[in-house]
Design a protein around this motif. Sequence first.
Motif, PDB file in Angstrom:
ATOM      1  N   PRO A 117      15.980   1.980   8.006  1.00 50.26           N
ATOM      2  CA  PRO A 117      17.401   2.134   7.682  1.00 50.26           C
ATOM      3  C   PRO A 117      17.936   1.082   6.716  1.00 50.26           C
ATOM      4  CG  PRO A 117      17.036   2.516  10.006  1.00 50.26           C
ATOM      5  CD  PRO A 117      15.735   2.024   9.451  1.00 50.26           C
ATOM      6  N   ASP A 118      17.342  -0.133   6.722  1.00 49.04           N
ATOM      7  CA  ASP A 118      17.800  -1.171   5.791  1.00 49.04           C
ATOM      8  C   ASP A 118      16.999  -1.187   4.499  1.00 49.04           C
ATOM      9  OD1 ASP A 118      15.375  -2.126   6.631  1.00 49.04           O
ATOM     10  OD2 ASP A 118      16.128  -4.041   7.382  1.00 49.04           O
ATOM     11  N   ALA A 119      16.142  -0.171   4.322  1.00 47.86           N
ATOM     12  CA  ALA A 119      15.338  -0.015   3.100  1.00 47.86           C
ATOM     13  C   ALA A 119      14.420  -1.200   2.833  1.00 47.86           C
ATOM     14  CB  ALA A 119      16.234   0.238   1.889  1.00 47.86           C
ATOM     15  N   SER A 120      14.013  -1.909   3.885  1.00 50.16           N
ATOM     16  CA  SER A 120      13.136  -3.066   3.697  1.00 50.16           C
ATOM     17  C   SER A 120      11.668  -2.742   3.947  1.00 50.16           C
ATOM     18  CB  SER A 120      13.558  -4.201   4.636  1.00 50.16           C
ATOM     19  OG  SER A 120      13.356  -3.833   5.994  1.00 50.16           O
ATOM     20  N   CYS A 121      11.402  -1.621   4.612  1.00 48.58           N
ATOM     21  CA  CYS A 121      10.023  -1.295   4.989  1.00 48.58           C
ATOM     22  C   CYS A 121       9.739   0.171   4.705  1.00 48.58           C
ATOM     23  CB  CYS A 121       9.803  -1.606   6.473  1.00 48.58           C
ATOM     24  SG  CYS A 121       8.094  -1.379   7.026  1.00 48.58           S
ATOM     25  N   LEU A 122       8.522   0.431   4.266  1.00 47.58           N
ATOM     26  CA  LEU A 122       8.091   1.793   3.957  1.00 47.58           C
ATOM     27  C   LEU A 122       6.785   2.092   4.677  1.00 47.58           C
ATOM     28  CD1 LEU A 122       8.241   4.432   2.200  1.00 47.58           C
ATOM     29  CD2 LEU A 122       6.884   3.184   0.491  1.00 47.58           C
ATOM     30  N   CYS A 123       6.726   3.245   5.332  1.00 46.86           N
ATOM     31  CA  CYS A 123       5.480   3.732   5.925  1.00 46.86           C
ATOM     32  C   CYS A 123       5.166   5.092   5.326  1.00 46.86           C
ATOM     33  CB  CYS A 123       5.599   3.844   7.443  1.00 46.86           C
ATOM     34  SG  CYS A 123       5.604   2.268   8.308  1.00 46.86           S
ATOM     35  N   THR A 124       3.891   5.330   5.069  1.00 47.96           N
ATOM     36  CA  THR A 124       3.466   6.588   4.472  1.00 47.96           C
ATOM     37  C   THR A 124       2.311   7.168   5.264  1.00 47.96           C
ATOM     38  OG1 THR A 124       1.892   5.483   2.978  1.00 47.96           O
ATOM     39  CG2 THR A 124       4.138   5.808   2.168  1.00 47.96           C
ATOM     40  N   GLY A 125       2.139   8.482   5.169  1.00 46.33           N
ATOM     41  CA  GLY A 125       1.040   9.166   5.830  1.00 46.33           C
ATOM     42  C   GLY A 125       0.443  10.205   4.906  1.00 46.33           C
ATOM     43  N   SER A 126      -0.804  10.562   5.164  1.00 46.08           N
ATOM     44  CA  SER A 126      -1.525  11.427   4.238  1.00 46.08           C
ATOM     45  C   SER A 126      -2.469  12.362   4.981  1.00 46.08           C
ATOM     46  CB  SER A 126      -2.322  10.559   3.247  1.00 46.08           C
ATOM     47  OG  SER A 126      -3.259  11.318   2.518  1.00 46.08           O
ATOM     48  N   ARG A 127      -2.972  13.329   4.246  1.00 44.84           N
ATOM     49  CA  ARG A 127      -4.017  14.206   4.782  1.00 44.84           C
ATOM     50  C   ARG A 127      -5.360  13.502   4.853  1.00 44.84           C
ATOM     51  NH1 ARG A 127      -2.975  19.476   5.422  1.00 44.84           N
ATOM     52  NH2 ARG A 127      -5.188  19.999   5.193  1.00 44.84           N
ATOM     53  N   ASP A 128      -5.414  12.243   4.414  1.00 45.86           N
ATOM     54  CA  ASP A 128      -6.652  11.470   4.555  1.00 45.86           C
ATOM     55  C   ASP A 128      -6.754  10.822   5.939  1.00 45.86           C
ATOM     56  OD1 ASP A 128      -4.901   9.332   4.494  1.00 45.86           O
ATOM     57  OD2 ASP A 128      -5.543   8.575   2.545  1.00 45.86           O
ATOM     58  N   ASN A 129      -5.869  11.241   6.868  1.00 45.15           N
ATOM     59  CA  ASN A 129      -5.866  10.772   8.271  1.00 45.15           C
ATOM     60  C   ASN A 129      -5.338   9.358   8.441  1.00 45.15           C
ATOM     61  OD1 ASN A 129      -7.153  13.233   8.978  1.00 45.15           O
ATOM     62  ND2 ASN A 129      -9.172  12.324   8.687  1.00 45.15           N
ATOM     63  N   THR A 130      -4.683   8.810   7.439  1.00 44.17           N
ATOM     64  CA  THR A 130      -4.227   7.426   7.537  1.00 44.17           C
ATOM     65  C   THR A 130      -2.704   7.318   7.480  1.00 44.17           C
ATOM     66  OG1 THR A 130      -4.245   6.942   5.148  1.00 44.17           O
ATOM     67  CG2 THR A 130      -6.318   6.643   6.371  1.00 44.17           C
ATOM     68  N   VAL A 131      -2.234   6.227   8.075  1.00 47.96           N
ATOM     69  CA  VAL A 131      -0.845   5.800   7.965  1.00 47.96           C
ATOM     70  C   VAL A 131      -0.851   4.394   7.383  1.00 47.96           C
ATOM     71  CG1 VAL A 131       1.215   5.124   9.271  1.00 47.96           C
ATOM     72  CG2 VAL A 131       0.020   7.247   9.830  1.00 47.96           C
ATOM     73  N   CYS A 132       0.007   4.139   6.406  1.00 43.95           N
ATOM     74  CA  CYS A 132       0.040   2.836   5.738  1.00 43.95           C
ATOM     75  C   CYS A 132       1.437   2.226   5.793  1.00 43.95           C
ATOM     76  CB  CYS A 132      -0.389   2.962   4.267  1.00 43.95           C
ATOM     77  SG  CYS A 132      -2.105   3.452   4.025  1.00 43.95           S
ATOM     78  N   LYS A 133       1.461   0.891   5.772  1.00 44.82           N
ATOM     79  CA  LYS A 133       2.715   0.142   5.714  1.00 44.82           C
ATOM     80  C   LYS A 133       2.720  -0.666   4.427  1.00 44.82           C
ATOM     81  CE  LYS A 133       5.235  -3.528   8.184  1.00 44.82           C
ATOM     82  NZ  LYS A 133       5.213  -4.421   9.368  1.00 44.82           N
ATOM     83  N   TRP A 134       3.896  -0.732   3.763  1.00 42.84           N
ATOM     84  CA  TRP A 134       3.974  -1.318   2.432  1.00 42.84           C
ATOM     85  C   TRP A 134       5.080  -2.350   2.330  1.00 42.84           C
ATOM     86  CZ3 TRP A 134       0.237   0.668  -0.804  1.00 42.84           C
ATOM     87  CH2 TRP A 134      -0.324   1.899  -0.436  1.00 42.84           C
ATOM     88  N   ASP A 135       4.829  -3.339   1.472  1.00 40.67           N
ATOM     89  CA  ASP A 135       5.865  -4.277   1.045  1.00 40.67           C
ATOM     90  C   ASP A 135       6.608  -3.610  -0.110  1.00 40.67           C
ATOM     91  OD1 ASP A 135       7.231  -6.314  -0.519  1.00 40.67           O
ATOM     92  OD2 ASP A 135       6.162  -7.791   0.670  1.00 40.67           O
ATOM     93  N   ILE A 136       7.868  -3.276   0.101  1.00 40.82           N
ATOM     94  CA  ILE A 136       8.623  -2.538  -0.903  1.00 40.82           C
ATOM     95  C   ILE A 136       8.798  -3.327  -2.189  1.00 40.82           C
ATOM     96  CG2 ILE A 136      10.949  -1.666  -1.423  1.00 40.82           C
ATOM     97  CD1 ILE A 136      11.046  -0.498   1.339  1.00 40.82           C
ATOM     98  N   GLU A 137       8.972  -4.631  -2.070  1.00 42.00           N
ATOM     99  CA  GLU A 137       9.247  -5.445  -3.257  1.00 42.00           C
ATOM    100  C   GLU A 137       8.021  -5.602  -4.153  1.00 42.00           C
ATOM    101  OE1 GLU A 137      12.161  -6.262  -4.091  1.00 42.00           O
ATOM    102  OE2 GLU A 137      13.148  -5.703  -2.218  1.00 42.00           O
ATOM    103  N   THR A 138       6.848  -5.802  -3.546  1.00 44.86           N
ATOM    104  CA  THR A 138       5.641  -6.085  -4.334  1.00 44.86           C
ATOM    105  C   THR A 138       4.719  -4.886  -4.494  1.00 44.86           C
ATOM    106  OG1 THR A 138       4.332  -6.785  -2.417  1.00 44.86           O
ATOM    107  CG2 THR A 138       5.715  -8.457  -3.495  1.00 44.86           C
TER     108      THR A 138
END
Length: 328
Positions: A117-138
């Motif tokens: 909600p504060d746009a500080s963190c991003l998580c993504t998911g894929s058909r490659d069976n993985t979930v990832c967490k990202w640093d939005i700034e870098t």
Amino acid sequence: RTDGSAEKPGPVRAVLQYSPAHTDAVVSVAALKPDLCVSGGKDKSVVVCDWRSGAVLRRFIGHEREITKVSCAPDSTRLFSASRDKMVMMWEFHGTSGPRQLFPGHDLVVTGLAVSPDASCLCTGSRDNTVCKWDIETGERLGRAAISRNLVTHMCWVPGEPYVVQASEDKMIRIWDTRVLQVAHTFLGKRHIQTCCDVSQDGRYCVSGSGGCSGEGCEATLWDLRQTRSQVREYRGHLQTVASCVFLPRDLTVAPVVATASYDCKVKIWDQDSGACLATLDLAGAGPPASLASCDTATLLCGSFHGGIRLLLLSGHADLELQEVAVF
């Protein structure tokens, strides 16, 4: 209908026709600000529109293949898109037409986006069976978790919590703790692929949609995220796969409501607590709906495979009516 109830036709009103926001199917739509929405389509573009007037305010180009999901934090100027090109991109509403940040790292099409909600963190998911967490700034990948057969179909953030809810083709709904990027809870599997999910504003409930055909499957399911963490009820009445499901903010009705869109070209409004279908709208001319977004207590946006973005209005109190008012 399969639930035994009858549908009554409502009054027909003229549908306003605006210039199309996309040149092809609209795959994903999300509310950005009170009057703005963001959408992604098969034309590879990410578009910001004023949904009241249908005016295109920004168009972002950068993906090499069609968009699969768009997401944003409420009132944020940052937009996120996922694509079949395996890439996630961040765009700045007031920035250039190119991406502000890239998030490469998935091996197959990216099908899940969850922004805190504060746009500080991003998580993504894929058909490659993985979930990832990202640093939005870098753009740095902070974590990656793989689960066999976890073909991600959708992701959404739990308001006020460090958790993400994720739907999968393995028929499971998972809750991820983003602090350690581990599964905190897995709901008992359904009989069909879970295609989509959404979380209520109070963070208490999750709703998910099921695949299916000819009325088999095709339901939406309400889950309790806090107390029992179990299935609460099902919403049955669609005849094909439920492509999208969202909670509507409480105001128009005493009881909270849930909206669903299905490949049967129907959008339905449900009483969250009783499971009763309160309103149905047939969008046969728009082709199969792909995505729903709740703009306010009475307004829904529906992205479709044919016919762009549909603006839907929910009206009434005792007898709710859902009407199409514009398309762009």
